[in-house]
Design an enzyme around this catalytic site. Sequence first.
Site, PDB file in Angstrom:
ATOM      1  N   CYS A 104       0.821  -1.209   0.000  1.00 50.05           N
ATOM      2  CA  CYS A 104       0.000   0.000   0.000  1.00 50.05           C
ATOM      3  C   CYS A 104       0.857   1.262   0.000  1.00 50.05           C
ATOM      4  O   CYS A 104       1.955   1.283   0.527  1.00 50.05           O
ATOM      5  CB  CYS A 104      -0.854   0.044   1.259  1.00 50.05           C
ATOM      6  N   ARG A 137       5.025  -0.054  -6.290  1.00 51.63           N
ATOM      7  CA  ARG A 137       4.994  -0.898  -5.088  1.00 51.63           C
ATOM      8  C   ARG A 137       3.989  -2.027  -5.226  1.00 51.63           C
ATOM      9  O   ARG A 137       3.994  -2.952  -4.421  1.00 51.63           O
ATOM     10  CB  ARG A 137       4.624  -0.036  -3.873  1.00 51.63           C
ATOM     11  N   TRP A 181      -3.046  -2.637  -1.398  1.00 51.82           N
ATOM     12  CA  TRP A 181      -2.660  -4.007  -1.728  1.00 51.82           C
ATOM     13  C   TRP A 181      -3.355  -4.865  -0.672  1.00 51.82           C
ATOM     14  O   TRP A 181      -3.010  -4.799   0.515  1.00 51.82           O
ATOM     15  CB  TRP A 181      -1.141  -4.124  -1.645  1.00 51.82           C
ATOM     16  N   ASN A 193      -1.500   2.050   6.034  1.00 49.24           N
ATOM     17  CA  ASN A 193      -0.658   0.918   5.631  1.00 49.24           C
ATOM     18  C   ASN A 193      -0.342   0.086   6.868  1.00 49.24           C
ATOM     19  O   ASN A 193      -0.209   0.647   7.958  1.00 49.24           O
ATOM     20  CB  ASN A 193       0.695   1.398   5.067  1.00 49.24           C
ATOM     21  N   GLY A 194      -0.177  -1.218   6.691  1.00 53.67           N
ATOM     22  CA  GLY A 194       0.163  -2.070   7.833  1.00 53.67           C
ATOM     23  C   GLY A 194      -1.045  -2.893   8.254  1.00 53.67           C
ATOM     24  O   GLY A 194      -2.026  -2.997   7.513  1.00 53.67           O
ATOM     25  N   GLU A 196      18.464 -17.076  -7.645  1.00 51.91           N
ATOM     26  CA  GLU A 196      18.049 -15.736  -8.075  1.00 51.91           C
ATOM     27  C   GLU A 196      17.443 -15.779  -9.485  1.00 51.91           C
ATOM     28  O   GLU A 196      16.434 -15.132  -9.756  1.00 51.91           O
ATOM     29  CB  GLU A 196      19.261 -14.793  -8.005  1.00 51.91           C
ATOM     30  N   LYS A 239      13.623 -14.610 -10.211  1.00 53.10           N
ATOM     31  CA  LYS A 239      13.318 -13.555 -11.182  1.00 53.10           C
ATOM     32  C   LYS A 239      12.313 -14.062 -12.199  1.00 53.10           C
ATOM     33  O   LYS A 239      11.345 -13.398 -12.522  1.00 53.10           O
ATOM     34  CB  LYS A 239      14.626 -13.157 -11.869  1.00 53.10           C
ATOM     35  N   GLU A 241       8.706 -14.668 -10.600  1.00 55.45           N
ATOM     36  CA  GLU A 241       7.940 -13.504 -10.117  1.00 55.45           C
ATOM     37  C   GLU A 241       7.409 -12.641 -11.248  1.00 55.45           C
ATOM     38  O   GLU A 241       6.353 -12.034 -11.111  1.00 55.45           O
ATOM     39  CB  GLU A 241       8.714 -12.680  -9.090  1.00 55.45           C
ATOM     40  N   HIS A 299      19.452 -36.134  -5.956  1.00 56.91           N
ATOM     41  CA  HIS A 299      18.710 -36.481  -4.732  1.00 56.91           C
ATOM     42  C   HIS A 299      17.223 -36.175  -4.847  1.00 56.91           C
ATOM     43  O   HIS A 299      16.530 -36.120  -3.841  1.00 56.91           O
ATOM     44  CB  HIS A 299      19.318 -35.754  -3.536  1.00 56.91           C
ATOM     45  N   LYS A 303       6.704  -3.871  -4.106  1.00 56.16           N
ATOM     46  CA  LYS A 303       8.128  -3.520  -4.064  1.00 56.16           C
ATOM     47  C   LYS A 303       8.644  -3.488  -2.633  1.00 56.16           C
ATOM     48  O   LYS A 303       9.738  -3.936  -2.347  1.00 56.16           O
ATOM     49  CB  LYS A 303       8.332  -2.148  -4.727  1.00 56.16           C
TER      50      LYS A 303
HETATM   51  C1  F6R Z   1      12.774 -10.046  -5.901  1.00 56.92           C
HETATM   52  C2  F6R Z   1      12.439  -9.008  -4.959  1.00 56.92           C
HETATM   53  C3  F6R Z   1      12.089  -9.376  -3.567  1.00 56.92           C
HETATM   54  C4  F6R Z   1      12.929  -8.533  -2.584  1.00 56.92           C
HETATM   55  C5  F6R Z   1      12.492  -8.805  -1.146  1.00 56.92           C
HETATM   56  C6  F6R Z   1      13.345  -8.036  -0.143  1.00 56.92           C
HETATM   57  O1  F6R Z   1      13.025  -9.534  -7.160  1.00 56.92           O
HETATM   58  O2  F6R Z   1      12.456  -7.857  -5.308  1.00 56.92           O
HETATM   59  O3  F6R Z   1      12.292 -10.728  -3.344  1.00 56.92           O
HETATM   60  O4  F6R Z   1      14.272  -8.843  -2.785  1.00 56.92           O
HETATM   61  O5  F6R Z   1      11.157  -8.431  -0.978  1.00 56.92           O
HETATM   62  O6  F6R Z   1      13.260  -6.655  -0.347  1.00 56.92           O
HETATM   63  P1  F6R Z   1      14.273  -5.665   0.335  1.00 56.92           P
HETATM   64  O7  F6R Z   1      15.614  -5.890  -0.253  1.00 56.92           O
HETATM   65  O8  F6R Z   1      13.734  -4.294   0.045  1.00 56.92           O
HETATM   66  O9  F6R Z   1      14.260  -5.974   1.805  1.00 56.92           O
END
Ligand code: F6R
Length: 600
Positions: free
Chosen positions: A2, A27, A74, A100-101, A473, A477, A480, A496, A595
């Site tokens: 949010c 976000r 959100w 928010n929260g 990673e 990527k 997501e 395994h 985000k």
């Molecule tokens: C993946 C991604 C998320 C963040 C995670 C931590 O592309 O963006 O997995 O890495 O939410 O976010 P931060 O680094 O802001 O704590």
Amino acid sequence: MCGIVGYIGNNNAIPVILKALEKLTYRGYDSAGIAIIEKGKLVVEKKVGKIRELIRALWGKSYQSHIGIGHTRWATHGAPSVENAHPQTDEGKNFAIVHNGIIENYQELKEELIKKGHKFQSQTDTEVIVHLIAEYYKGNLLEAVLKAIKRLKGAFAFAVISTFEPDKIVAVKKGSPLIVGLGKGENFLASDIPAILPYTRNVIPLDDGEIAVLTKDSVDIFNFEGLPVSKEIFVVPWDILSAEKGGFKHFMLKEIFEQPKAISDTIGGFLSQDLNLPFDIKNINRIITIACGSSYHAGLVGKYWIEKNAKIPNEVIYASEFRYADVPIDENTLVLAISQSGETADTRFAALSAKEKGATVVGIVNVVGSSLDREADFTLYTHAGPEISVAATKTYSAQLTLLYLISILLAHKKNLISKEDFYNRIDEFKKIASSVEKTLQLNEKISDIASKYKHSSSILFMGRWLNYPTALEGALKLKEISYIHAEGYPAGEMKHGPIALIDENMPVVIIAPKDRVYDKILSNLEEVLSRKGRVISVGFEGDKVLKQKSEKFLSIPYTDEEWTPLITVVPLKLFAYHIADQLGLDVDQPRNLAKTVTVE
Ligand code: F6R
């Protein structure tokens, strides 16, 4: 997650709020809304879907107001709907709130308020706050808010306006981020800096337990007891242009291409920082890294570097797991809390609990002035600039860069390497930025390759040693942003279990630079081939063996084995990007994701 904005000043509040809300859409959100006070009455407009729906709804309505609050939601409590979107109001339509929260005790408060005659319109936890404020209002909005927050449990940030006092916004922070922006004859409120960058760079980040009262000419900050708090003004160093797309189709692609700069700037920032550690390295017998998502993967690479170079055991734990586990921690433990946003609730709360147990907490953050930056014992910054796309790209590169530098700094402080060696290694390491630049030339080739694999239902990623986290990673990527199922595995683990998945329909991305585990991973590749798996490999240029065994081969420039994770991850980010783009998906704002994850 949010987003909150607020405006009070000489201009019309609506365009300011809508523009600020648009800056927060990276976000992730599912609905949006705005509340203003016009001619003494509260006007609320809310829509499910994109901000443009809200803009359309306001089209042609010539509202003029100098105060307002806005929100991108959100969903947590209650599905995305107009009723559940914010702002939420009391039934008298005298108070409006954006929040928010999560209010953890909202159910019991709701029951109590219903008994007192309040009528609820939504399934949100937010609505209890506005009813509580209405219940406690006896002619002073700040006092009503102070009374209401004493009843709330959980982490939250909110802003409230009232028709009874149309010259002020009252904003509260406890857990979720909130900043005040200072203008001339106008003041702003936002949950994240990019929202107010078009208007001002002078900000006051609120700390937990603080309330701000904004009028058009003043900002006063109080603690939860109602006592005044003095705060410093912080000038945001970012250039607004760096938060625009600059000719790229998506922020994600732009940010992938900004990796060389993120690496160079992070090295430059590190060297210009005071490298005297505020703790005695001799007392540190253990390092624990806490982080989430991509930051966690960066921490896993950092572990290999720290253990190799500084010879200190380094455990890497998901922040969300750390918090509720009984991890032994004491004053001899150094905790690295990695978070690009510095606002991730899991990481922040894990860091705070480690601090309480006596550990020294080092924040590794990209956003100066963020909560983790302020809560850590001290911070080392990544200098990636603002990252707008939900998927982390350049901030991951910057985190890796900083973690490598930390590993050799610790080695130097432990007298394992000389000062001269420390600086020589950094000089060599600087070349990594141009190797990443060169790797980016694979962009078009990867776009072609993506078109062949974009309809896969699942893709495996395999790596070993330093590139095992790269496999994790690459898979994160892809899943997501493309919604294709993907798994990252240490290649040696394949036999395994995951090997059972391999057949002629399974693409397997194998990360195989010529390093100490090269021969081992070639054997794993053979295991994939003998089950007819389709191999896409990432390896050093000129590696004929790897090329000949692969359906597709992505060649990266030769790099010292220690630094390969900074290079090998580049084609994987491009691969995920092009698949998502070719599938016509919302690359920068993938579904269900945010985000900045400020809820636990
Ligand atoms: C993946 C991604 C998320 C963040 C995670 C931590 O592309 O963006 O997995 O890495 O939410 O976010 P931060 O680094 O802001 O704590």
